[in-house]
Structures are given as structure tokens and as C-alpha cells.
Design an enzyme around this catalytic site. Structure first.
Site, short mmCIF file in Angstrom:
data_model
loop_
_atom_site.label_atom_id
_atom_site.label_comp_id
_atom_site.label_asym_id
_atom_site.label_seq_id
_atom_site.Cartn_x
_atom_site.Cartn_y
_atom_site.Cartn_z
N LYS A 22 0.86 -1.21 0.00
CA LYS A 22 0.00 0.00 0.00
C LYS A 22 0.89 1.25 0.00
CE LYS A 22 -1.57 1.36 4.19
NZ LYS A 22 -1.24 2.73 4.63
N ASN A 23 1.85 1.30 0.91
CA ASN A 23 2.65 2.52 1.06
C ASN A 23 3.59 2.76 -0.10
OD1 ASN A 23 1.29 2.85 3.39
ND2 ASN A 23 3.03 2.50 4.76
N CYS A 118 -4.56 11.48 13.14
CA CYS A 118 -4.86 10.05 13.04
C CYS A 118 -4.91 9.52 14.48
CB CYS A 118 -3.84 9.33 12.20
SG CYS A 118 -2.27 9.24 13.00
N ARG A 123 -0.26 14.54 12.86
CA ARG A 123 0.81 14.18 11.93
C ARG A 123 0.98 15.38 11.00
NH1 ARG A 123 -0.57 8.35 9.86
NH2 ARG A 123 1.27 8.59 8.55
N PRO A 124 1.92 16.28 11.33
CA PRO A 124 2.05 17.56 10.63
C PRO A 124 2.48 17.37 9.18
CG PRO A 124 3.90 17.22 12.11
CD PRO A 124 2.94 16.11 12.38
N ASP A 126 4.08 20.25 7.85
CA ASP A 126 4.83 21.51 7.73
C ASP A 126 6.03 21.38 6.81
OD1 ASP A 126 5.65 19.80 9.91
OD2 ASP A 126 7.16 21.31 10.38
N ASP A 308 6.43 1.03 11.58
CA ASP A 308 5.21 0.28 11.24
C ASP A 308 5.27 -1.16 11.74
OD1 ASP A 308 4.50 1.83 8.01
OD2 ASP A 308 4.36 2.53 10.07
N ARG A 400 -7.76 -1.49 5.72
CA ARG A 400 -7.07 -0.40 5.03
C ARG A 400 -5.70 -0.86 4.54
NH1 ARG A 400 -6.58 5.11 8.07
NH2 ARG A 400 -5.45 5.39 6.13
C1 EPZ Z 1 4.59 7.20 6.04
O1 EPZ Z 1 3.84 8.19 6.72
C2 EPZ Z 1 3.77 5.93 6.07
N1 EPZ Z 1 2.50 6.17 5.36
C3 EPZ Z 1 3.49 5.52 7.51
O2 EPZ Z 1 2.80 4.27 7.48
C4 EPZ Z 1 4.83 5.30 8.23
O3 EPZ Z 1 4.57 5.00 9.58
C5 EPZ Z 1 5.66 6.58 8.12
O4 EPZ Z 1 5.84 6.95 6.73
C6 EPZ Z 1 7.05 6.43 8.74
O5 EPZ Z 1 7.73 5.39 8.10
C7 EPZ Z 1 2.48 6.05 4.02
O6 EPZ Z 1 3.48 5.76 3.39
C8 EPZ Z 1 1.16 6.27 3.36
P1 EPZ Z 1 6.68 10.72 7.84
P2 EPZ Z 1 4.30 9.75 6.67
O7 EPZ Z 1 6.34 11.99 7.16
O8 EPZ Z 1 4.90 10.04 5.36
C9 EPZ Z 1 7.29 14.00 11.19
C10 EPZ Z 1 1.05 2.80 7.94
O9 EPZ Z 1 0.81 2.22 9.00
N2 EPZ Z 1 6.84 14.98 10.19
O10 EPZ Z 1 7.87 9.92 7.39
O11 EPZ Z 1 3.16 10.57 7.12
C11 EPZ Z 1 6.17 13.06 11.64
O12 EPZ Z 1 5.40 13.66 12.67
C12 EPZ Z 1 1.44 4.26 7.94
O13 EPZ Z 1 1.03 2.26 6.81
C13 EPZ Z 1 6.89 16.35 10.49
O14 EPZ Z 1 7.26 16.75 11.59
O15 EPZ Z 1 5.43 9.75 7.79
C14 EPZ Z 1 6.94 11.85 12.11
O16 EPZ Z 1 7.37 12.05 13.44
C15 EPZ Z 1 1.25 4.86 9.31
N3 EPZ Z 1 6.48 17.24 9.56
C16 EPZ Z 1 8.16 11.82 11.19
O17 EPZ Z 1 8.24 13.11 10.58
C17 EPZ Z 1 6.05 16.85 8.31
O18 EPZ Z 1 5.72 17.73 7.48
C18 EPZ Z 1 8.05 10.80 10.08
O19 EPZ Z 1 6.81 11.02 9.41
C19 EPZ Z 1 6.02 15.46 8.02
C20 EPZ Z 1 6.42 14.54 8.96
#
Ligand code: EPZ
Length: 421
Positions: A22-23, A118, A123-124, A126, A308, A400
Site C-alpha cells: 500500500k505505502n 490520526c 501528523r504535521p 509543515d 510500522d 485499510r
Molecule cells: C509514512 O507516513 C507511512 N505512510 C506511515 O505508514 C509510516 O509509519 C511513516 O511513513 C514512517 O515510516 C504512508 O506511506 C502512506 P513521515 P508519513 O512523514 O509520510 C514528522 C502505515 O501504517 N513529520 O515519514 O506521514 C512526523 O510527525 C502508515 O502504513 C513532520 O514533523 O510519515 C513523524 O514524526 C502509518 N512534519 C516523522 O516526521 C512533516 O511535514 C516521520 O513522518 C512530516 C512529517
């Protein structure tokens, strides 16, 4: 809403075929909107999140044909004209936010709803927005929507992600490949999902260097063409079933269709519990030890131990002899499964972003509540080792992200009944 009724205590023996990821699929589905012709993607899992994303693409005008019996998705982006992704769809599936990069990247304009939070907190996005501004894209916020505007040939620039972010890396790649003279992403995510996206964009005609590293440079091109691609297998499904195969001492599972290169240190870590892990090409065999040893883990961005997988690992540690800790350095509050496992009999102590697990504890079936995708699957793992019957509620979370979960597990000896509650 569906629930699972699970009769625990049976070993798992047999072969499971791994589904598409999916991801890994979501970023390349978004990337198809950058092409001037049709894209076909095989090995797409039949999951709620994919159906939701297909609807988002239809709202903007793409023609989307999901031949789900063949797990094949055909996307024709040539009539995309409505450059907006609405709140009621984006809130259902956070990765819909990739529409921002795809639409502004291709069309120079996008109006996309900010994603909701979520189950485990904010989950920002920014970094997505700051990175686009650094690229020279105008970003405005208006009543919960992001409005992005960009000319062509945006001047050479760069942006450092702190912390590294999968989603931000994906969105910045989608926004830049047709828009920028040159854009460098520092501290880019190196997850296989990002590598697959880069390889697909290059196959479409993009100019990207540093693929697979934490420094990716994009040089803009005039246009991209549609392609035919096969989506990666789901590395988190592989990890989840590897753990499922070591929870009962008489279990032995064969997983077909894996990409071992995407598993980081997981096979080696699992061997430390006493489990036997054999890798042969795209096949992984796991054999449970008589007794599991306690092994502590801390999640890291790729290639470290994936966040994950932390709920699934913690569940396994409740069945191991000794004390272990599981720390999530990526999401500090992704522990909603802890009180549910405690209801089954687990002895766990949560402090900040570390859970300490005192194993081995025997589980007694009870009713437990799914809260998010990975927490839910850890409850299914726990229920399969609990004495008597466990009721796992709200399994729509599982639908999902895990294709045919109960069918795959029942085919190797589990006793899971889906009931419409
Ligand atoms: C992806 O989410 C995955 N989702 C998540 O899988 C996975 O847990 C995550 O990456 C980490 O590996 C998809 O691929 C659809 P991030 P994503 O941006 O991209 C912080 C599942 O179970 N952050 O890498 O949203 C954030 O808070 C899902 O399949 C900011 O601060 O994760 C986190 O602490 C759940 N600002 C860290 O970065 C931002 O603008 C990593 O988040 C973006 C992120």
C-alpha cells in the site's frame, strides 16, 4: 462494523503469498498524474486506502480502472482539469495529500485539504509546505485548504528535511520533476517506497540523481510519459507474518514473493529471539523456537527498524522470556495497542515513547479494540496465541492495509471468523 472472533492456541504451518505494498503504491499512483499518457501498475493490493485514493484521482478528472481481480490499476491522466482534492476524501486517507505535489507539479496549481490527524495524534505536513516554498512554489492556507501555485523553471534551490519524512520527500519529488531547474532534498527519506517512486519517475522521463541516498537532486524536464510498472511487495506485511510465524512453538511459515532487500535488519533481529529465519531469493522461511528470547528494539528511519513494525514486535515480546523494551523514535505516541494487550494479560509499562515488556505472559481471550492499522494487526497476532476466544473490534482499520488477512492466516491454521457486528 466488522469484528474478528479468533480462537487462539493453534500453530501456523504453510505458505503465505505476500501482496503488493500500500505505502509503495500510493506515491506511484499520484505520480501517474504527471504523465502525458496512460500508466498501468500491477501488484496493487485490494485495500480500502487504494479504493479511496482511486476516488480522489477520479474527482480531479483522471480515468481510473482498477481491474482488482488482477490487482492491476490503469490510470489515464489526460483529462485532469479539476485541480482540487476535497476534505471529505483527504481526511479519510492522509496520503491523499500527495495530490498537492502531483497537481502543482503537473499543472502549476493545486487546492488540497490539509489531512486530518490520526489515531495516535497529530501528523504535521509543515515540511511538505516549507519544502515547496523553498522550491519557489507559492503556498497559501485558506479555510483548511492548501493552495499551491507555481511557474515553470523554478530557480535552483534545496531544502533540508528535519526530521526526515517519507511523505514530504514524496510530495517534493512530485512537485519538482516538471517544475524546477534543479532542486535538492537534503536528509531525504530512503524508504524503499521512495526509491520505487524515484525509479518510476525516471522511467517516465524524469532526471533524478542520488536515488536511495539521503540527498536527492531533481533536474526538471519538459514532460513525462505514462509507463507500465509492477508495484513492490509489502515489506510490512512480510515483517508482520514473520512474527506471526514464531509466536507458537510449533509454527513454521513460508512467505513467497518477498523483497528481502527491503527488510533492513529485521531478519537478523528476529533470529536473535531464537527463531530460525532462512532467506532464499524471494522466499523467507521462519520456524518458531521452543522458547522466544527477549530482544529490545528502537525504531529508526529506513534502513533502521520500521515504526510500522513496533506494535507487532512488542506483541511478540509479551511471549518472550525476560524483560525487553520497544522505543519508537519516529512516532512518540504510537502505543494505543498497549492497554488492549494488557486486557489479554500482557505485563507492560509505558513511559514516554518506550514500552517495557515483562515476558512471558499467558494470554486469556477478551474483547479488544482496534485503533489504527498496525495496532490492529498486533491484536490479531495476540489473539492467535491467547487461550479461548478473543473478539477484535473495528477491523475496518485492518482492511485499510492488509489484503485478505483472515483468509491468508486461516489457510495456514489460524481460526479467525469475520462477523458483521
Ligand atoms: C509514512 O507516513 C507511512 N505512510 C506511515 O505508514 C509510516 O509509519 C511513516 O511513513 C514512517 O515510516 C504512508 O506511506 C502512506 P513521515 P508519513 O512523514 O509520510 C514528522 C502505515 O501504517 N513529520 O515519514 O506521514 C512526523 O510527525 C502508515 O502504513 C513532520 O514533523 O510519515 C513523524 O514524526 C502509518 N512534519 C516523522 O516526521 C512533516 O511535514 C516521520 O513522518 C512530516 C512529517
Amino acid at each position: 462494523m466488522d469484528k474478528f472472533i479468533i480462537e487462539g492456541g493453534t500453530p501456523l504451518n504453510g505458505t503465505i503469498n505476500i501482496s503488493g505494498s500500500k505505502n509503495a503504491a500510493l506515491p506511484i499512483i499520484a505520480a501517474s498524474l504527471l504523465g502525458d499518457s496512460e500508466t498501468t501498475i500491477t501488484n496493487i493490493p485490494r485495500l480500502q486506502d487504494i479504493y479511496t485514493f482511486n476516488n480522489v484521482l477520479r474527482v480531479v478528472g483522471a480515468k481510473v480502472d482498477f481491474q482488482d481481480k488482477k490487482n492491476t490499476l490503469i490510470i489515464d491522466p489526460t483529462n485532469v482539469s479539476h485541480l482540487e482534492a476535497p476534505y471529505d476524501l483527504v481526511r479519510k486517507m492522509r496520503a491523499s495529500f500527495y495530490m498537492l505535489g502531483a497537481l502543482v507539479g503537473k499543472h502549476g496549481y493545486a487546492k488540497v485539504s490539509l489531512p486530518g490527524g490520526c489515531a495516535w495524534g497529530p501528523r504535521p505536513v509543515d515540511l511538505h509546505l516549507k519544502g515547496m516554498e523553498a522550491m519557489g512554489i507559492d503556498i497559501d492556507l485558506d479555510k483548511g485548504y492548501v493552495i499551491a501555485k507555481a511557474d515553470k523553471n523554478l530557480k535552483k534551490s534545496s531544502f533540508k528535511l528535519e526530521p526526515s519524512s517519507v511523505g514530504a520527500t514524496v510530495n517534493l519529488l512530485l512537485a519538482s520533476v516538471l517544475r524546477t531547474e534543479e532542486f535538492t532534498i537534503e536528509n531525504a527519506a530512503m524508504e524503499p517506497d521512495v526509491v520505487q517512486l524515484c525509479n518510476v519517475l525516471v522511467k517516465m522521463g524524469a532526471d533524478i540523481s542520488g536515488i536511495g541516498t539521503d540527498r536527492i537532486t531533481v533536474r526538471g524536464v519538459e514532460s513525462l510519459s505514462g509507463v507500465e510498472i509492477a508495484n513492490d511487495p509489502d515489506r510490512i506485511e512480510v515483517g508482520t507474518f514473520m512474527i506471526a510465524g514464531v509466536l507458537h512453538p510449533d509454527s513454521e511459515l513460508t512467505l513467497e514473493g518477498c523483497n528481502v532487500d527491503h527488510l533492513g535488519n529485521l531478519p537478523e533481529l528476529l533470529s536473535k529471539t531464537g527463531a530460525k529465519v532462512e532467506v532464499d531469493g524471494s522466499t523467507i522461511k521462519v520456524k518458531a523456537p521452543k522458547e522466544l528470547e527477549a530482544v529490545s528494539v528502537a525504531t529508526e528511519v529506513y534502513p533502521g527498524f520500521p515504526t510500522d513494525m513496533q506494535a507487532q514486535w512488542a506483541t511478540m515480546m509479551t511471549q518472550a522470556n525476560g524483560v525487553s523494551t520497544v522505543t519508537d523514535t519516529v512516532y512518540y505516541d504510537r502505543f494505543s495497542y498497549v492497554p488492549e494487550l494488557t486486557r489479554l494479560g500482557a505485563d507492560m509499562r509505558l513511559e514516554k515513547n518506550t514500552v517495557t515488556i515483562f515476558g512471558k505472559t499467558d494470554f486469556e481471550g477478551a474483547s479488544v479494540m482496534s485503533t489504527d492499522l498496525r495496532a490492529s494487526v498486533s491484536l490479531v497476532l495476540a489473539a492467535m496465541v491467547a487461550e479461548n476466544e478473543t473478539e477484535v473490534l473495528r477491523v475496518y482499520h485492518l482492511d485499510r492495509g492488509y489484503e485478505n488477512l483472515e483468509h491468508k492466516l486461516n489457510a495456514v491454521g489460524a481460526k479467525i471468523k469475520r462477523v458483521d457486528e
